[in-house]
Design a protein around this motif. Structure first.
Motif, short mmCIF file in Angstrom:
data_model
loop_
_atom_site.label_atom_id
_atom_site.label_comp_id
_atom_site.label_asym_id
_atom_site.label_seq_id
_atom_site.Cartn_x
_atom_site.Cartn_y
_atom_site.Cartn_z
N ASN A 150 -41.72 -66.45 48.14
CA ASN A 150 -43.10 -66.60 48.57
C ASN A 150 -44.06 -66.09 47.52
O ASN A 150 -43.83 -65.06 46.89
CB ASN A 150 -43.34 -65.85 49.89
N LYS A 151 -45.16 -66.84 47.34
CA LYS A 151 -46.21 -66.56 46.34
C LYS A 151 -45.75 -66.88 44.93
O LYS A 151 -46.47 -66.60 43.98
CB LYS A 151 -46.70 -65.11 46.42
N ASN B 140 -37.50 -67.43 51.97
CA ASN B 140 -38.94 -67.56 51.85
C ASN B 140 -39.60 -66.26 51.40
O ASN B 140 -40.55 -66.26 50.62
CB ASN B 140 -39.53 -68.00 53.20
N LEU C 56 -42.63 -73.11 44.69
CA LEU C 56 -43.28 -74.15 45.47
C LEU C 56 -43.24 -75.49 44.75
O LEU C 56 -42.99 -76.53 45.36
CB LEU C 56 -44.74 -73.75 45.74
N ARG D 253 -42.65 -73.00 55.56
CA ARG D 253 -42.62 -71.53 55.62
C ARG D 253 -43.39 -70.92 54.45
O ARG D 253 -44.10 -69.92 54.62
CB ARG D 253 -41.17 -71.04 55.59
N TYR D 254 -43.22 -71.49 53.27
CA TYR D 254 -43.92 -70.97 52.09
C TYR D 254 -45.43 -70.96 52.32
O TYR D 254 -46.12 -70.00 51.97
CB TYR D 254 -43.58 -71.83 50.88
#
Length: 489
Positions: free
Chosen positions: A163-164, A159, A169, A79-80
């Motif tokens: 995310n970003k 996510n 991550l 998903r990331y």
């Protein structure tokens, strides 16, 4: 209000260039989605019986529970890299008397029905039906099923928070690789804890309240984050940076291509994302160590060595070439008003990718330590990258319609990524492996290597012919690309 939002998005989709860029690509994507659904459905129906047949002494349900923790972490990583918040073009709506909470609830609510959430249902629901038919406790199975659906939604909202964030991550990747390594080398049995967690939900369905609370908390956090971002000042604010200059007079020797080559070099070096792609390309040279040091690939899976050989010298071609010409989306309209040759514009990109590939091949010279066959694989991989993959990726760029923010973070940034980047993997990576096996199985290793090298040389020899065809395709798609890049994401 939600119904009106859906109508607006429906009209925006069919009136935009995204709908007009080709029905063929949509058919391909439709088949890909159908394939994924059928695959998950088949896995959901058949996994119970497959496990019972291959592991006769174990409970299939317990085996699945043992590996669900790995699946959840892997889902988060996927998903990331791929999933984005399904935002509307809210900027025009911010000046209207619409409550921001309604916009936020609509965006978050829509995300709950994304394909990333629906695909998993094609596994969990049929698998639960099979469990009930096999006389498992119905209330326990239903509690487990709803818990898995809620955990999927939790991953969906989590996510959007992480995310970003490159640290997130890194943590997820380290966690997944670490747990797999612990399990693989029998250092620590992670599956015991995974089985205890998900089997506990089956035995005590009341534990389903935990994922319910988790979804509620993550939804609330997302709501607050998005609510703070819905301000017109943030939407129109522009960052200004001072550019550095460099002496690029040496590029004048390339004649008509000189302005484009200078522009490409400045583009790469002045922006975070392009600079990251360029520097990371040199790290791809080390990719071969994963495969060339493992005797299993040499003895049983030579095709994977071809895969690695393409990556060793193809880091720049694959990562930079797949976003041509989206790198210039911010000023593409201006670029297309210049009285210059479209062919020269594309050829400058071809020369850049070929030169960097040649440099990476030189850096890969120490791989000769692993044997002449390995070095030959890297050599033919470089030839294929220069002769075929450069042309394929430049041609694929004619269908790129997504903007790229060059000022955004360079690492872990998936902006501009679409399904096309995955479709193009087929000719770029799968075809050379297929060529190798097609010739090496009946005629031996040297024939497989020669086939890949032959195609690479053929691409170099016929480059001018194909570049002319590609330039015509770009000219045909010119105004559609200008319109798409002009639209605000």
């Amino acid at each position: 209000m939600f119904k009106r939002f859906l109508k607006l998005e429906w009209k925006q989709y069919f009136r935009s260039s995204y709908w007009q860029k080709g029905i063929a690509l949509k058919i391909i994507m439709g088949f890909f989605a159908l394939y994924m659904m059928v695959s998950f459905l088949a896995l959901g129906v058949g996994s119970f019986f497959i496990i019972r047949k291959t592991m006769p002494g174990q409970d299939p349900f317990q085996v699945v529970n043992s590996f669900l923790l790995f699946a959840v972490i892997g889902d988060l990583i996927f998903r990331y890299l791929m999933q984005k918040l399904p935002v509307m073009n809210v900027k025009p709506l911010l000046v209207l008397p619409i409550k921001k909470n309604k916009l936020v609830h609509y965006v978050l609510g829509k995300s709950m029905f994304s394909a990333f959430n629906l695909f998993s249902l094609f596994f969990y629901i049929p698998f639960s039906v099979v469990l009930i038919k096999e006389n498992y406790n119905t209330s326990g199975v239903l509690g487990w099923l709803f818990s898995m659906i809620l955990i999927t939604q939790s991953a969906n909202f989590l996510n959007f928070i992480i995310n970003k964030n490159t640290i997130a991550l890194t943590v997820l990747g380290t966690l997944l690789i670490g747990t797999i390594a612990l399990q693989y080398f029998n250092i620590y049995d992670v599956t015991v804890h995974s089985q205890a967690i998900f089997n506990g939900i089956y035995e005590n369905p009341i534990y389903m309240l935990i994922p319910v609370a988790l979804v509620a908390i993550l939804y609330s956090v997302n709501q607050k984050i998005l609510r703070k971002q819905l301000y017109l000042d943030d939407a129109v604010k522009v960052k200004v940076k001072e550019a550095n200059t460099a002496d690029l007079s040496w590029a004048n020797r390339f004649g008509e291509m000189a302005p484009f080559i200078k522009n490409e070099i400045r583009l790469i070096w002045r922006n975070k994302r392009t600079k990251t792609v360029f520097l990371m390309s040199f790290l791809f040279v080390l990719y071969g160590l994963i495969f060339f040091t493992n005797p299993m690939y040499k003895e049983k899976m030579e095709g994977m060595l071809i895969f690695a050989s393409l990556f060793v010298t193809g880091g720049f071609v694959l990562n930079y070439g797949q976003f041509i010409p989206a790198w210039e989306s911010a000023y593409y309209k201006m670029l297309m008003t210049q009285n210059v040759s479209y062919r020269k514009y594309l050829e400058s990109k071809w020369y850049l990718m070929v030169v960097v590939t040649a440099a990476l091949f030189i850096l890969a010279t120490p791989y000769i330590y692993f044997g002449l066959n390995i070095y030959l694989m890297i050599a033919v991989g470089a030839l294929y990258n220069m002769g075929i993959n450069t042309l394929i990726l430049i041609f694929a760029g004619a269908f790129n319609r997504k903007q790229i923010d060059l000022n955004a973070s360079g690492f872990g940034n998936t902006q501009g990524t679409s399904a096309k980047q995955f479709i193009v993997v087929i000719p770029v990576m799968i075809i050379p492996i297929g060529l190798f096996y097609a010739f090496s199985l009946p005629f031996g290793f040297n024939a497989g290597i020669a086939a890949i090298a032959g195609f690479g040389i053929l691409g170099l020899v016929t480059k001018n012919y194909f570049m002319n065809l590609i330039a015509k395709k770009y000219i045909k798609e010119k105004y559609a690309a200008i319109h798409a890049f002009d639209q605000k994401a």
